[in-house]
Design a protein around this motif. Sequence first.
Motif, short mmCIF file in Angstrom:
data_model
loop_
_atom_site.label_atom_id
_atom_site.label_comp_id
_atom_site.label_asym_id
_atom_site.label_seq_id
_atom_site.Cartn_x
_atom_site.Cartn_y
_atom_site.Cartn_z
N ALA A 280 0.84 -1.20 0.00
CA ALA A 280 0.00 0.00 0.00
C ALA A 280 0.87 1.24 0.00
O ALA A 280 1.95 1.26 0.60
CB ALA A 280 -0.91 0.01 1.23
N LEU A 281 0.40 2.30 -0.66
CA LEU A 281 1.12 3.56 -0.66
C LEU A 281 0.71 4.46 0.50
O LEU A 281 1.39 5.43 0.81
CB LEU A 281 0.86 4.31 -1.98
CG LEU A 281 1.45 3.69 -3.25
CD1 LEU A 281 1.08 4.54 -4.46
CD2 LEU A 281 2.95 3.56 -3.13
N PRO B 263 2.77 -0.06 -5.84
CA PRO B 263 1.93 -0.89 -4.96
C PRO B 263 1.46 -2.14 -5.68
O PRO B 263 1.00 -2.08 -6.82
CB PRO B 263 0.75 0.04 -4.64
CG PRO B 263 0.61 0.88 -5.86
CD PRO B 263 2.00 1.06 -6.42
N GLY C 70 -2.33 -6.12 -2.92
CA GLY C 70 -1.82 -5.98 -1.57
C GLY C 70 -0.76 -6.99 -1.24
O GLY C 70 0.33 -6.65 -0.82
#
Length: 388
Positions: A86-87, A114, A118
Amino acid sequence: MSGDGTRAGGGTAGAARPTSRDVARAAGVSQATVSLVLGGKWPGRVSAATAESVRAAAGELGYRPNLAARSLRTGRTRTALLVVPALTHEYFARVYAGAAAVAAEHGFGVVLYPSPAGVGPARDPFGSAQTAIDGVIASSMAADALGGIGGGGLPLVMLDSEPAPAVGGASAPAAAPDRAAPDRAAPPTVNLAVADGMRQVARHLVALGHRRITHLAADVDSWTFRVRARAVREVLDAVPGARLAEERCALDMGAAREAALRALRGPGGAGGADGRPTALLCDGDLLAAGAYKAARALGLRVPEDVSVSGFDDLVLASALEPELTSVRLPAEEVGAHGMRALLALFEGAPAAPVELPVRLVPRGSTARPPRPPGCPVPPSRDLPPAPG
């Protein structure tokens, strides 16, 4: 005039740009020495004092290597890809900062990407990654993270991933930067001592007197979360009278709130003070924030009625009221070690597995458990001895 450099910050049109020859003259060294230092290949060939002199001269002149020209000469883009789940998560931003700082010291850049799902294999964001990047640092993924990136034909370093099994009493050797044979050995790993971190939290709660503990566990099938769950069980299995329950949820504050509500209400939604957990041990600070919300929704106080602990020690930990007991992670060091390992692979050098220590930071969210009158807190002598 050689076009191997540019002046930082621009300048007037037509102004002469400093070259590696200018840097060599200013530092009193050869152009070959300048190339070694600014290319990050000076250790063992040039003294630290000379390397510092070259860097200082380059900085004063505003010299920057022409990376496009260098790529044509060497066949390298001097670019690494950092794949994260995730960013928006503070931890991964800090990992990136650590990797980028080391990369910049060696004339490399880092592209942050990303993973769409996930966790799990990442897609190739370039169409042909092998022509766009030199190697990959992949976080929180399986060992086949490169399956969709250039067919796995790039040097790879894994973060938060199961270390390669030992061979003959030693770790498996790191993969050489031979893009035609990437599967000779498992990639090097850079990990946090997550098991030790969870043991620190569990022992802290037990020492306070907690015996009914619910683990608010991330519902993510990855090495790091499996290790955390196992570490908690190992501690509490050794404590007489301890009762460990588990509520799984997504890595999301709302999901954590619902999981904590289930735990605090107990079976059938009718849990009382005698049956509900006295502590919620959470896999992350975001989950702990959801636990706070659940406690308040039920009219419970933290920590008077229920203790809550987190993991990550994000800025959020100090923003919550009371401040959150959490485990501090050296995220920048993770990124820095990951980049150093990748640089080693580029040079064909071994990169040994790394495990970085973590530290429990006790704060106001954990305290002795509530108890009915006349019911003493279990003695802390039940706490199992620390390993080693």
